[in-house]
Design an enzyme around this catalytic site. Structure first.
Site, PDB file in Angstrom:
ATOM      1  N   HIS A 394       0.821  -1.219   0.000  1.00 41.16           N
ATOM      2  CA  HIS A 394       0.000   0.000   0.000  1.00 41.16           C
ATOM      3  C   HIS A 394       0.853   1.267   0.000  1.00 41.16           C
ATOM      4  O   HIS A 394       0.317   2.363  -0.103  1.00 41.16           O
ATOM      5  CB  HIS A 394      -0.929   0.017   1.221  1.00 41.16           C
ATOM      6  N   ASP A 428      -2.825 -10.203  -2.866  1.00 39.76           N
ATOM      7  CA  ASP A 428      -3.362  -9.838  -1.558  1.00 39.76           C
ATOM      8  C   ASP A 428      -4.854  -9.521  -1.749  1.00 39.76           C
ATOM      9  O   ASP A 428      -5.282  -9.148  -2.839  1.00 39.76           O
ATOM     10  CB  ASP A 428      -2.613  -8.600  -1.054  1.00 39.76           C
ATOM     11  N   HIS A 430      -6.328  -7.027  -0.736  1.00 36.67           N
ATOM     12  CA  HIS A 430      -6.486  -5.589  -0.947  1.00 36.67           C
ATOM     13  C   HIS A 430      -5.690  -5.109  -2.161  1.00 36.67           C
ATOM     14  O   HIS A 430      -4.638  -5.664  -2.468  1.00 36.67           O
ATOM     15  CB  HIS A 430      -6.035  -4.834   0.305  1.00 36.67           C
ATOM     16  N   ASP A 517      -4.562 -12.914   2.999  1.00 37.61           N
ATOM     17  CA  ASP A 517      -5.842 -12.477   3.566  1.00 37.61           C
ATOM     18  C   ASP A 517      -7.026 -12.773   2.656  1.00 37.61           C
ATOM     19  O   ASP A 517      -8.135 -12.323   2.899  1.00 37.61           O
ATOM     20  CB  ASP A 517      -5.792 -10.991   3.956  1.00 37.61           C
TER      21      ASP A 517
END
Ligand code: ZN
Length: 750
Positions: A394, A428, A430, A517
């Site tokens: 991120h 991931d 996200h 995740d």
């Protein structure tokens, strides 16, 4: 300390240097090998199957990258055997510890490939066959060494027949049954011998010789020589499995200092511990210490002021305190505020990623781990894993957030891209907004991300499908946002799309931003991938067959983290080995090729460049190739030269030139066929040839003739025609030069 490593090609600079050292040993140890053959080593590795054997090179290197020995194994996947072409050590001793380690590695590989048997040649150990005293001693030591594995010369056949009158000291063919005690069947042995003589000694053994030797295998099963040096019961048939190529594992040894104790801060040290506990059990990994890398590697992807802000802010926060941003610059982004607690909002994208005393040193060490892993890949390792936290995907060029400070995967990708194109695959849950931001305007790094749709998943403002890159980078960012509920099967469909795009990009390296995740029950995600899904995903990614650097990102359900990670890597390694093992022309499909048949004014120059860059044709030959193009442009069809031009997005990828043979009813000559090196090994040559044959058929042609040289350098060309259904019609001995005959091939079109 020595380590044995497989060298897959000569694309990486480190591999090229290794190959140079191998060549030195080759020249030194095998005086009978021609310089031409030695020089082709790299080409052979790059284009497996050119000689219809897949070469596998193992080198034993010191930690300082000196090559101490090597073994070259040839795998024949259709018949199903391995031929040990060379095994040599710099010191000249093959029977010692190093030779033994290399031979163990070779046997392990042969078993892994499913090739039940191993063959190789060994010079005779009988005084009457080998008059040279010193050589005889060496041969005896060698055959004694192999006998320990049960490997012995095949007897009662004509394998040792001299090819030319006067040949002496002809080698034995030695057979190693590997981990099984099984007889060598005649039919199988004949196929093997034919393959060895026709391919390895193509151009040396005349056809009659090959037939004679093959027919001389009469007994069934084929007999092996009695044990001469050791007792049969002392034979060691078990295959050593400790030498399997391991994944380099680099763990952030300072991750524990970064521990945010606030409630709900799921990015905690136990994550790494639970992954490690499972990995250590698997035996798949070799732990390496992180090395220190300079800040310039970080500055290559993050703004300098951002890096220095993180460092100083981290130092300034009192021990045990956390600094959270709370005001963000919606307007006036260009004016950084003075007040430290406000400044964090200038550099951050959310309110839950704090700066504290240990954030910077822990994140900085994570960068070292990712770069150490990248360095391993450049050293020739096929898979390396940086198990780090804090995560990084991120972190943008000038912003941190989402538990991330420095973008580890982007820094590693930037480091690798000096050596070739890189694809980053972010799996991931996200969106990987960090590397998207960093590489958004660049065509040399492809960024792909599969993630929960931003309408419900963090980081909410990025990750949409229409974010495709900008400027030069347009088309080099692919976002695959997916709905709130997703199981393993539907996930794989998306993964397939991602892998397809990566294949089209054809990078030299793959960086995987591994988030776990996506697993069922993860507190930050909504999907439901199970342990077996991670294995399957790993396998699919492995089938790309690329040198792969895996960087740990998210994943917070500590109960299943370890198992999912282990499964992912197990699948990855299996998929990878299989892909590398099966890499045949047809495996790597090339999309978007168009054929055209009319020439354009710029074609002479393009054909000149193409034929030159292949490095295969002499200056005079290149001139001839260009001349034919000019001739066609000047005289049209009357010239008698026809062309098939293969273009890939406007670039000339390959071509063929053919025409009717004068004074014949329906015979055609294939004058030229050439493929640009970037497109070799992808089946393009075969497709151009097929297209040419189709056109010839359309013009009522019935036979296609093609000529090539007998030299070793052309073995791949000959194999290419033979694989395309061309039959050798005749050889005009000494045609091009003494010892270099002309081979004429023909295919009858039906
Ligand atoms: Zn995540």
């Amino acid at each position: 300390m020595l380590r044995i490593r497989r060298i897959f090609d000569d694309v990486l600079p480190a591999n090229r240097e290794t190959l140079e050292q191998v060549k030195v040993i080759l020249r030194d140890r095998f005086s009978e090998i021609s310089e031409e053959e030695i020089e082709q080593l790299g080409e052979k590795l790059r284009n497996p199957f050119k000689q219809r054997f897949r070469p596998i090179l193992f080198v034993a290197k010191t930690l300082r990258s000196r090559v101490k020995g090597f073994a070259m194994l040839l795998h024949e996947p259709e018949i199903g055997f391995c031929f040990l072409d060379w095994i040599a050590t710099a010191s000249g001793r093959t029977g010692g510890g190093l030779g033994g380690a290399l031979y163990d590695r070779v046997r392990r590989e042969a078993v892994d490939l499913g090739a039940g048997e191993l063959f190789f040649e060994c010079l005779p150990d009988d005084a009457e066959k080998c008059p040279d005293e010193a050589l005889l001693k060496e041969n005896r030591a060698r055959l004694r060494f192999y006998e320990r594995y049960g490997a012995r010369p095949i007897v009662n056949t004509g394998y040792e027949l001299p090819v030319n009158p006067g040949d002496s000291c002809m080698p034995h063919l030695v057979y190693d049954a590997l981990d099984a005690v099984k007889p060598l069947r005649r039919a199988f042995a004949r196929k093997v011998v034919r393959a060895i003589l026709e391919r390895k000694y193509s151009g040396y053994c005349p056809a009659e010789y090959v037939e004679k030797v093959v027919a001389s295998f009469r007994e069934d099963p084929v007999a092996l020589r009695e044990f001469r040096y050791i007792k049969p019961q002392a034979v060691k048939t078990t295959v050593n499995d400790r030498s399997i190529e391991q994944i380099a594992l680099i763990v952030n040894d300072r991750h524990q200092i970064h521990h945010v104790h606030e409630r709900g801060y799921v990015e905690s040290p136990v994550r790494v511990r639970s992954i490690l506990a499972e990995l250590d059990k698997s035996g798949l990994f070799a732990r390496l210490k992180p090395r220190a890398f300079a800040d310039k590697n970080i500055h290559a992807v993050h703004d300098t002021d951002f890096v220095s802000y993180l460092k100083h802010a981290s130092e300034d926060v009192p021990e045990g305190k956390s600094l959270y941003p709370y005001v963000f610059p919606v307007r006036n982004k260009t004016r950084p505020p003075r007040e430290p607690s406000v400044l964090s909002g200038y550099y951050c994208i959310d309110t839950f990623t704090p700066i504290n005393r240990n954030a910077y040193p822990a994140a900085r060490r994570g960068v070292d781990c990712a770069l150490t892993a990248a360095r391993e890949i450049l050293d020739g390792r096929r898979v390396a894993y940086a198990l780090v936290r804090p995560p990084g995907h991120h972190a943008e060029r000038r912003a941190f957030g989402g538990f991330c400070y420095f973008n580890n995967n982007a820094i590693a990708a930037q480091y690798l891209c000096a050596y070739g194109k890189v694809a980053i695959l972010d799996i991931d849950y996200h969106h990987g907004n960090g590397q998207q931001d960093i590489f958004y305007r660049r065509p040399d790094v492809l960024t792909v991300s599969i993630h929960g749709h931003p309408r419900f998943a963090y980081p909410y403002f990025t990750g949409f499908e229409d974010e495709r890159g900008e400027g030069e980078g347009e088309g080099f960012n692919l976002n695959l946002p997916r709905p709130e509920n997703l199981d393993g099967e539907r996930y794989r469909k998306t993964l397939g799309k991602a892998l397809h795009r990566i294949e089209e990009f054809s990078p030299q390296f793959l960086v995987v931003a591994l988030g776990l995740d996506t697993a069922k029950g993860d507190p930050t995600g909504t999907w439901s991938l199970m342990a077996k899904d991670f294995e399957e995903n790993g396998r699919l990614i492995g089938t790309l067959g690329l040198p792969t650097l895996v960087v740990q990102e998210g994943g917070y359900r500590t109960r299943t983290l370890g198992q999912n990670a282990r499964n992912f890597f197990r699948g990855l390694v299996q998929g990878h080995m299989k892909a590398v093992g099966n890499r045949q022309e047809s495996k790597v499909r090339l999309h978007g090729v168009v054929f055209r048949y009319e020439l354009q004014p710029q074609d002479p120059e393009r054909i000149r460049r193409l034929t030159e860059i292949t490095g295969f044709f002499s200056t005079a030959e290149v001139e001839v190739a260009v001349e034919l193009v000019n001739e066609r442009l000047a005289k049209g069809v009357q010239s008698g030269y026809h062309f098939v031009m293969a273009e890939h997005y406007g670039r000339l990828a390959g071509y063929a030139c053919y025409g009717p043979v004068a004074c014949t009813v329906s015979s055609y000559d294939l004058y030229w066929i050439a493929v640009h090196p970037d497109y070799q090994g992808k089946g393009l040559g075969r497709r151009i040839l097929k297209e040419t044959e189709r056109l010839i058929r359309e013009s009522s042609g019935s036979r296609v003739y093609v000529e090539t040289s007998q030299r070793v350098q052309y073995a791949s060309t000959r194999a290419f025609y033979e694989n395309c259904g061309y039959r050798q019609e005749t050889v005009l001995a000494d045609f091009y030069a003494p010892g270099d005959g002309k081979v004429v091939y023909c295919k009858a079109l039906t």
